[in-house]
Each structure stands twice: as structure tokens, then as C-alpha cells.
Design an enzyme around this catalytic site. Structure first.
Site: not given
Ligand SMILES: Cc1cc2nc3c(=O)[nH]c(=O)nc-3n(C[C@H](O)[C@H](O)[C@H](O)COP(=O)(O)O)c2cc1C
Length: 353
Positions: A109, A113, A171, A174, A176-177, A214, A243, A265
């Protein structure tokens, strides 16, 4: 539950964001059966004074605007983290910006934000609290893309949403910022957390939630050490590891693997779990850690716990498996605990670190 098994192939024919909107709509409108989540006292723990019924929570990013917190708790999550919430509403990056990698069981993704801002999150959280007496809710704070003084954005989030949070998350991870992840460096972290801490300490007594950071899995060893050192001091109460990653393992096979953004994932599991284990060692088990990244069944959840996580979170496996992933993990964990003759999951935390 069966309904989700039927709906998933249909949802996965839609673009990921559309499928996500539809799922949130269904949750909000109660089109969700209540699963039978086994209550196992051996899985319960108290952390930061909060009674977690079990260690499996929903990671940030699924419910960014706190629209469906009650229904998500009803699905069986032990806790739900909403956000990331930015102070002012912002649209995020142009679409498409979320990509499934089914061949690798991952997601990429680059949402950037997208958030409806503090006003909407506050309203939704107040409505949730009025309806739902229990339930542990973390609030994950972000910053607006245009804000130069990052600390002021996080402090604004703390001031507004702190009283509604069971725990708060800063956080800074991320991908993407622009500039966000640099806040994790030694040079910037302590200044940022000093401002955030002041905002938290200014809240009325009894409404000062624990503060967690985070972190990204793509940090340097020096950053890891700086974060660990800070986490052992008074300005943080815990860490979330981790993250998404901007790296791409060599063995990805999906056609979407080359998309820009953060990968989550199954392909994130190894990296995020290594970081978690290393952080547990650096903090000498003194700081509660939440393990995230590639949790998809009891085996991966237990591996996180044994690497040092007191709690785990998931997001991507919820996309691929639906709510059954929760009951599957809980049943598996309970079974593992019984066969190991272990009466509390807390006893397993950090066993393999
Ligand atoms: C579509 C999407 C949007 C996400 N948005 C955020 C977010 O806004 N803030 C954040 O701290 N992490 C965000 N994450 C990260 C997840 O909270 C998590 O840290 C990451 O996906 C790893 O866990 P997973 O493998 O179970 O998905 C996002 C993940 C995905 C897939």
C-alpha cells in the site's frame, strides 16, 4: 463466519479499496455474525493496567477513521487500533494505491495517510464509547503531509484523542509520508517525544494513556539502539514492531511485487520478527512489545510471542482469511498452551529471544 468465506472470492474480485469500503460498510450495518470466540483465561493478560482478554488485535490502517470499532471488537479481536489519524483531513495519494499480492499472501500500500482528521475520529470514538462500555481501543496518530513541525501534529492528536484512548501510538514508520521515518533517528526522536509527552502530561489525571511508538522494520542498527534506549526511559510505555517494509524479498512472485509502497503480510514476517526479537533483547524484556507483520495463524502468532511480543496484531491475513483467522489463532494458542502445560501466555513472552 461462513458468510465471509462466501463473500471473500467476490470481495477479491473488486479493487482492494472498494472491497475494503464494502467490508467497513457491512460491519457498520451489522451484517456480521458474532463468532463464538473461546474465552481462555490462560490467554488473558494485564498490560498498562488494561485487561486484554487475549493477545490478538487488529493493526492500524483498517479502521482509520474509527467507523467500525464496536463491530470489529464483536468479531473477536482482543483490541482494536484505529488510525492513523492526521490532524486535518487529507486525501492521501492518487489511486490505485493498494495492491494485493495473492501469490505471496502480501499487500503493498501507498495510501499516504488518507484520513478524515481529528474531528471525525473524535466524533466516531465518542459515539463508540457511549454505546460500548468495554473494549480496548488504541489510537494511532499520524501527521499531515504539509506540516513542517511534525511534533505539533502529534501533540494535537494526543490532546484531542488522548482522553478517548486506552493507549496512544506515535506512528513514525509509515513509508508513504515524506520525511516521516527520519523521526525515528536519535537526532529527532527525543525532541519529538518530549513534545508528545508534554501533551500527554497536560491531560487530566486518569485520562493519560500509555504512549507507544510504532517503528519501521527498515531501520538501521543505530536507530534500533536509539529507539531501545528511549523506550527504556520515561517517555515511552511500549513499542509496536513493526510497520510495513519498503524492501522486497527476492522470492516475491506476484505481478504486483514491483509496485511502490509498504509491503505487509507473509513476506514481512521474517524481517519483522527478527526486528522484534532484537528489540526484545535490546530492551532486556523490560518494555512491552506488540508484534506485527505476517501473523496469519497460531504458529506465526506464537513465534511473535516467543520472540518477545506480549501482544500481536494483524491486518493482511484478515484480508485473505476473514474473521476466522482470529478464532483459528486463539484455538491454536490455547491448544499449544495446554500441551506445553503453560497456564499463562505471559510466561511464553520472549522464550526464544
Ligand atoms: C492497507 C494498509 C493500510 C495501513 N495503514 C496504516 C496506518 O494508517 N498506520 C499504521 O501505523 N499502519 C498502517 N498499516 C500497517 C499495519 O498496521 C501493519 O503494521 C502491517 O500491515 C503489518 O501487519 P500485517 O502483515 O499483519 O498486515 C497499514 C497496512 C495496510 C495493509
Amino acid at each position: 463466519m461462513a458468510m465471509f468465506s462466501l463473500a471473500r472470492p467476490l470481495l477479491h474480485r473488486l479493487a482492494p479499496e472498494r472491497a475494503h469500503r464494502l467490508t467497513v460498510w457491512a460491519l457498520r450495518h451489522g451484517v456480521v455474525p458474532r463468532p463464538c470466540v473461546p474465552a481462555d483465561p490462560a490467554l488473558a493478560q494485564t498490560l498498562w493496567g488494561l485487561p486484554f482478554p487475549h493477545p490478538v488485535g487488529l493493526a492500524a490502517g483498517f479502521d482509520k477513521d474509527a467507523e467500525a470499532v464496536g463491530p470489529l471488537l464483536d468479531l473477536g479481536f482482543g483490541f482494536v487500533e484505529v488510525g492513523s489519524v492526521t490532524p486535518r483531513p487529507q486525501p492521501g495519494n492518487p489511486r490505485p494505491r493498494v495492491f494485493r499480492l495473492p501469490a505471496d499472501r502480501g499487500v503493498i500500500n501507498r495510501l499516504g495517510f488518507n484520513s478524515r482528521g481529528l474531528d471525525v475520529a473524535e466524533r466516531n470514538l465518542r459515539a463508540f464509547r457511549a454505546r460500548h462500555p468495554g473494549g480496548i481501543v488504541g489510537i494511532n496518530l499520524g501527521k499531515n503531509k504539509e506540516t513542517a513541525d511534525s511534533a505539533s501534529d502529534y501533540a494535537a492528536g494526543v490532546a484531542r484523542l488522548g482522553p478517548l484512548a486506552d493507549y496512544l501510538v506515535v506512528n513514525v514508520s509509515s513509508p508513504n509520508t515524506p520525511g516521516l521515518r527520519a523521526l525515528q533517528s536519535r537526532a529527532q526522536l527525543d525532541t519529538l517525544l518530549a513534545r508528545v509527552g508534554e501533551a500527554r502530561d497536560a491531560l487530566p489525571r486518569g485520562q493519560q494513556p500509555p504512549l507507544l511508538l510504532k517503528m519501521a522494520p527498515d531501520v538501521t542498527e543505530a536507530d534500533m539502539e536509539a529507539i531501545a534506549e528511549t523506550a527504556r526511559g520515561p517517555s515511552l510505555d511500549g513499542l509496536i514492531v513493526s510497520n510495513t517494509t519498503v524492501t522486497r524479498p527476492d522470492d516475491l512472485t506476484d505481478v504486483n511485487a514491483a509496485e511502490a509502497g509498504g509491503l505487509s503480510g507473509r513476506p514481512l514476517f521474517g524481517l519483522a520478527t527478527d526486528r522484534l526479537r532484537h528489540m526484545y533483547r535490546l530492551t532486556e524484556g523490560q518494555v512491552p512489545l506488540i508484534g506485527v507483520g505476517g501473523v496469519e495463524n497460531a504458529e506465526t502468532a506464537l513465534a511473535k510471542i516467543r520472540a518477545g511480543a506480549s501482544l500481536v496484531q494483524l491486518y493482511t491475513s484478515f484480508i485473505y482469511r476473514g474473521p476466522e483467522v482470529i478464532t483459528d489463532i486463539l484455538n491454536g494458542l490455547s491448544k499449544d498452551m495446554r500441551s506445553a502445560n503453560c497456564s499463562s501466555v505471559a510466561a511464553l513472552v520472549g522464550r526464544d529471544a
